[in-house]
Design an enzyme around this catalytic site. Structure first.
Site, PDB file in Angstrom:
ATOM      1  N   HIS A  55       0.846  -1.191   0.000  1.00 50.23           N
ATOM      2  CA  HIS A  55       0.000   0.000   0.000  1.00 50.23           C
ATOM      3  C   HIS A  55       0.886   1.248   0.000  1.00 50.23           C
ATOM      4  O   HIS A  55       2.077   1.176   0.308  1.00 50.23           O
ATOM      5  CB  HIS A  55      -0.957   0.007   1.201  1.00 50.23           C
ATOM      6  CG  HIS A  55      -0.281  -0.026   2.528  1.00 50.23           C
ATOM      7  ND1 HIS A  55      -0.324  -1.119   3.366  1.00 50.23           N
ATOM      8  CD2 HIS A  55       0.458   0.903   3.173  1.00 50.23           C
ATOM      9  CE1 HIS A  55       0.365  -0.849   4.456  1.00 50.23           C
ATOM     10  NE2 HIS A  55       0.857   0.360   4.368  1.00 50.23           N
TER      11      HIS A  55
HETATM   12  P1  TYD Z   1      -1.976  -3.140   7.509  1.00 52.89           P
HETATM   13  O1  TYD Z   1      -1.582  -1.714   7.574  1.00 52.89           O
HETATM   14  O2  TYD Z   1      -2.755  -3.595   6.311  1.00 52.89           O
HETATM   15  O3  TYD Z   1      -0.690  -4.078   7.705  1.00 52.89           O
HETATM   16  P2  TYD Z   1       0.570  -4.355   6.743  1.00 52.89           P
HETATM   17  O4  TYD Z   1       0.834  -3.097   6.017  1.00 52.89           O
HETATM   18  O5  TYD Z   1       1.671  -4.711   7.640  1.00 52.89           O
HETATM   19  O6  TYD Z   1       0.284  -5.505   5.880  1.00 52.89           O
HETATM   20  O7  TYD Z   1      -2.781  -3.480   8.837  1.00 52.89           O
HETATM   21  C1  TYD Z   1      -3.187  -4.798   9.168  1.00 52.89           C
HETATM   22  C2  TYD Z   1      -4.385  -4.699  10.099  1.00 52.89           C
HETATM   23  O8  TYD Z   1      -4.047  -4.040  11.307  1.00 52.89           O
HETATM   24  C3  TYD Z   1      -5.544  -3.936   9.481  1.00 52.89           C
HETATM   25  O9  TYD Z   1      -6.746  -4.599   9.868  1.00 52.89           O
HETATM   26  C4  TYD Z   1      -5.485  -2.587  10.141  1.00 52.89           C
HETATM   27  C5  TYD Z   1      -4.864  -2.890  11.490  1.00 52.89           C
HETATM   28  N1  TYD Z   1      -4.046  -1.788  12.011  1.00 52.89           N
HETATM   29  C6  TYD Z   1      -4.511  -1.020  13.065  1.00 52.89           C
HETATM   30  O10 TYD Z   1      -5.625  -1.224  13.590  1.00 52.89           O
HETATM   31  N2  TYD Z   1      -3.709  -0.018  13.558  1.00 52.89           N
HETATM   32  C7  TYD Z   1      -2.502   0.244  13.010  1.00 52.89           C
HETATM   33  O11 TYD Z   1      -1.803   1.181  13.492  1.00 52.89           O
HETATM   34  C8  TYD Z   1      -2.037  -0.536  11.900  1.00 52.89           C
HETATM   35  C9  TYD Z   1      -0.691  -0.271  11.256  1.00 52.89           C
HETATM   36  C10 TYD Z   1      -2.831  -1.544  11.434  1.00 52.89           C
END
Ligand code: TYD
Length: 135
Positions: A51
């Site tokens: 992303h």
């Molecule tokens: P995501 O940002 O998609 O993780 P990555 O980039 O590591 O693959 O986040 C994964 C899940 O965690 C998603 O459901 C959102 C949640 N999340 C939070 O609730 N708070 C946060 O600060 C972060 C980074 C993620």
């Protein structure tokens, strides 16, 4: 313009008792830290991220193990290997990111300049490219 991310030294104090790294808002971390999260237990061969962020600044520190961070600014891709807790990756706003090649023992600490906000995410690469072009 130089690529908007770079490896930075984490101030580290070492003696016979071991090492101590320091991360401080508006000092060794060049933004106000509003959020801290960490990623670990990533199965081998799995990637994270995929992303872009519009406004978010981050400092990524490999507290344990190693992984690679692949960044894209809309025209150039750069890969940064993180493998020592005394070097972090400072990421400026407006970059697409993928985290890959996690070792089994990897613990990825992320310091962020903003609270969690889904509005700041771009989760489709084509949309990210369009967003970069529209800036
Ligand atoms: P995501 O940002 O998609 O993780 P990555 O980039 O590591 O693959 O986040 C994964 C899940 O965690 C998603 O459901 C959102 C949640 N999340 C939070 O609730 N708070 C946060 O600060 C972060 C980074 C993620």
């Amino acid at each position: 313009m130089s690529f908007p991310a770079a490896l930075v030294d984490i101030p580290t104090h070492g003696d016979v008792q071991g090492l101590l790294g320091v991360l401080e808002s508006n000092s060794s971390v060049p933004f106000k830290i509003k959020r801290v999260y960490f990623i670990y237990g990533v199965p081998s061969g799995t990637s994270r991220g995929s992303h872009g962020h519009k406004k978010l600044q981050q400092l990524i520190v490999p507290l344990s193990g190693s992984f690679d961070v692949v960044l894209h600014d809309g025209s150039v891709e750069e890969t940064f290997s993180l493998e020592s807790p005394n070097k972090g990756l400072l990421i400026q706003p407006g970059l697409w990111r993928n985290l890959i090649n996690f070792s089994n023992d990897a613990v990825c600490l992320v310091l962020a300049s903003e609270h969690y906000d889904e509005i700041d995410y771009i989760r489709d690469f084509d949309e990210f490219i369009e967003w970069v072009a529209s800036r």
